[in-house]
Design a protein around this motif. Sequence first.
Motif, PDB file in Angstrom:
ATOM      1  N   ARG A 117       0.830  -1.210   0.000  1.00 55.19           N
ATOM      2  CA  ARG A 117       0.000   0.000   0.000  1.00 55.19           C
ATOM      3  C   ARG A 117       0.864   1.261   0.000  1.00 55.19           C
ATOM      4  O   ARG A 117       0.526   2.251  -0.607  1.00 55.19           O
ATOM      5  CB  ARG A 117      -0.916  -0.020   1.230  1.00 55.19           C
ATOM      6  N   HIS A 118       2.010   1.225   0.683  1.00 59.72           N
ATOM      7  CA  HIS A 118       2.750   2.470   0.900  1.00 59.72           C
ATOM      8  C   HIS A 118       4.057   2.574   0.123  1.00 59.72           C
ATOM      9  O   HIS A 118       4.726   3.603   0.204  1.00 59.72           O
ATOM     10  CB  HIS A 118       3.023   2.640   2.398  1.00 59.72           C
ATOM     11  N   ALA A 119       4.419   1.521  -0.617  1.00 54.76           N
ATOM     12  CA  ALA A 119       5.747   1.532  -1.260  1.00 54.76           C
ATOM     13  C   ALA A 119       5.900   2.703  -2.234  1.00 54.76           C
ATOM     14  O   ALA A 119       6.924   3.398  -2.226  1.00 54.76           O
ATOM     15  CB  ALA A 119       5.989   0.211  -1.974  1.00 54.76           C
ATOM     16  N   ASP A 141       9.789  10.448  -3.513  1.00 54.76           N
ATOM     17  CA  ASP A 141      10.802  11.506  -3.533  1.00 54.76           C
ATOM     18  C   ASP A 141      12.181  10.900  -3.761  1.00 54.76           C
ATOM     19  O   ASP A 141      12.419   9.756  -3.379  1.00 54.76           O
ATOM     20  CB  ASP A 141      10.807  12.263  -2.196  1.00 54.76           C
ATOM     21  N   PRO A 142      13.112  11.687  -4.366  1.00 49.21           N
ATOM     22  CA  PRO A 142      14.466  11.151  -4.526  1.00 49.21           C
ATOM     23  C   PRO A 142      15.094  10.884  -3.160  1.00 49.21           C
ATOM     24  O   PRO A 142      14.772  11.558  -2.188  1.00 49.21           O
ATOM     25  CB  PRO A 142      15.218  12.281  -5.252  1.00 49.21           C
ATOM     26  N   GLY A 143      15.937   9.917  -3.098  1.00 50.91           N
ATOM     27  CA  GLY A 143      16.597   9.597  -1.821  1.00 50.91           C
ATOM     28  C   GLY A 143      17.292   8.260  -1.923  1.00 50.91           C
ATOM     29  O   GLY A 143      17.131   7.532  -2.904  1.00 50.91           O
ATOM     30  N   LEU A 156       9.103   4.152   4.429  1.00 49.98           N
ATOM     31  CA  LEU A 156       8.142   3.054   4.285  1.00 49.98           C
ATOM     32  C   LEU A 156       7.727   2.524   5.663  1.00 49.98           C
ATOM     33  O   LEU A 156       6.538   2.289   5.923  1.00 49.98           O
ATOM     34  CB  LEU A 156       8.764   1.933   3.431  1.00 49.98           C
ATOM     35  N   VAL A 157       8.710   2.370   6.555  1.00 46.91           N
ATOM     36  CA  VAL A 157       8.393   1.906   7.914  1.00 46.91           C
ATOM     37  C   VAL A 157       7.446   2.910   8.583  1.00 46.91           C
ATOM     38  O   VAL A 157       6.437   2.526   9.190  1.00 46.91           O
ATOM     39  CB  VAL A 157       9.684   1.738   8.762  1.00 46.91           C
TER      40      VAL A 157
END
Length: 550
Positions: free
Chosen positions: A379-381, A387-389, A398-399
């Motif tokens: 759901r959150h990936a 954003d770049p990183g 993600l956590v």
Amino acid sequence: MTQLNIEKPIDLLRRLPIDREVLLIAPAGCGKTQALATRAAALIQQGSVRSPRRLLALTYSNKARDNLRVRLRSELPASAQQLVQVSTLHGFAGRVTAAHGRCLGLDMTRTLPEQGALRRLRRDAGISYQNSDYVDGILTRHKRNAGIDDQALLDALADSGCREAVAYEQALRAEGRVDFDDMLRYGARLLKLERVARLYRQHFAGALVDEVQDLSLLQLEMIESIGERRVTYAGDPEQGIYAFAGAEPASIFRRLREREPELVPLTVSYRSSPAVLRAVNALASGTGAPVLTCHDSTKWAEDCAFASLVSTNEDAEARHLLRFIRDYMHGYPERSIGILTRGNRRLSYLLPVLTHAGLTFQDWSVPTHVPSVMALLRRHAAAACADPGSPTTHGERLVELCTADAALGDVTTHDEVRSAVDILLDQVTPGVPLSQVVARMPTPQQPDRPVAPGLHVLTGHAGKGQEFDLVIIVGLEDGKIPDFRATTSVAIAEERRVLHVMLSRAKHSLLITRIENETRTPRWVAPAKRSPWWDLLAEVATEIGARPAR
Ligand SMILES: Nc1ncnc2c1ncn2[C@@H]1O[C@H](COP(=O)(O)OP(=O)(O)OP(=O)(O)O)[C@@H](O)[C@H]1O
């Protein structure tokens, strides 16, 4: 204590009022979890619980929680199914701590255990693989004493003379962190405050607790302070396998019986075929445990079996098992198979053979296989990696997103998400970013079936409360089952119960294995002694060879 033999236990559960405390006590597979779901439905139907939200159901592990959710779905109307508050004990204690930890002066940004930080603190304090059982035993025993505060805990640890435990605890306090035992300790301490306990007591009209044999007295007190006498407990002394982690089955059952609950015994197995029960009863013989009978032996097909397999060494065993499993999966593609072991070492022979042959399996020790965790990660990936990183930054994000989305104070999910992200980050390579690694994780199993068809690999402890059509118990040798670290009669009795839990997970069929020669190092092969329980079981099993029958 009232012992009712006249009325059917399930009818009785449906009829008893909410303020009648109940203790459901029964051997494995006799329907305790199902009966808890029946009780939940009855309380809602009686009108004793105004809203299903006001019913609290507690279990020990995440899988047991998922299992109970599924059972509730089978008993409750659709409108009520999602509303009953089903949680693990750690999760519930975490929720209480997250909501009220300030009362204890806790740093509220660190009320969830962080596995990575805890590993670092343990390492720095000198806790290693060699001494971890000893140090953890001391930490757990002291931390499960509800009465002591942080300073008293440190003093008690100092008195124990265990330097590593003191160093670890001091470092934990210095960083303002909590570990899993702290979650329960703080949850219980908070619920000892009348103003906190009253809030939960007023909110929850009643509680259901599964697997009570796994509780410590501290955990029981936590439940009592919320539920008073409006609790239905379910458990089985023969499945007490968490004494090493502070569970106190004998004290728990004594204390519950002293409260004179309505004792509801269930006596027949709905889970297992007569062939499987032959093994379960053989192991129980001489221990005073009740003999299990099959609810309806006519419903089981002729192909149900209890078999034993002896191989010369690990490689031969892996080859035999591969053939056996392939055959079984081909014959029964809709069935579940659980490969249960006491430790991981034997799997290093078996799993590569299965993988090489193209068989997929669900490894229960890997958090990326937990459906609820996988769903959160998926759901959150995309948002976490938008954003770049660096991969690490994306992982941290993600956590954060997954944790924020999990239930408040759901410590176990938080921990699993973090461990899963650590595993996934290891798979990130220059051309394959984290979002892609998440996308290619295997498809989650059906959420309404805690155990999907196909192959599962797990430990006996993880299998608690679960069931598989076929169970294969690998490694019945002395030193494996029982584990070599079990040296006292108490520890060996617990090992026998672990084996009992493993055997009693099977529905249709059961296979036990052992080898005659063990590879200690690549150049050192030594004879392997059979488990002290092997003969007892093999006597009632059918021995199979290189080409086993089903
Ligand atoms: N009254 C019933 N009629 C038919 N099947 C039942 C009944 N009660 C339970 N079962 C089935 O029997 C199996 C075992 O039930 P359940 O898991 O509730 O037992 P348990 O006592 O909690 O087992 P364990 O102690 O091993 O966790 C499940 O597949 C369940 O669906």
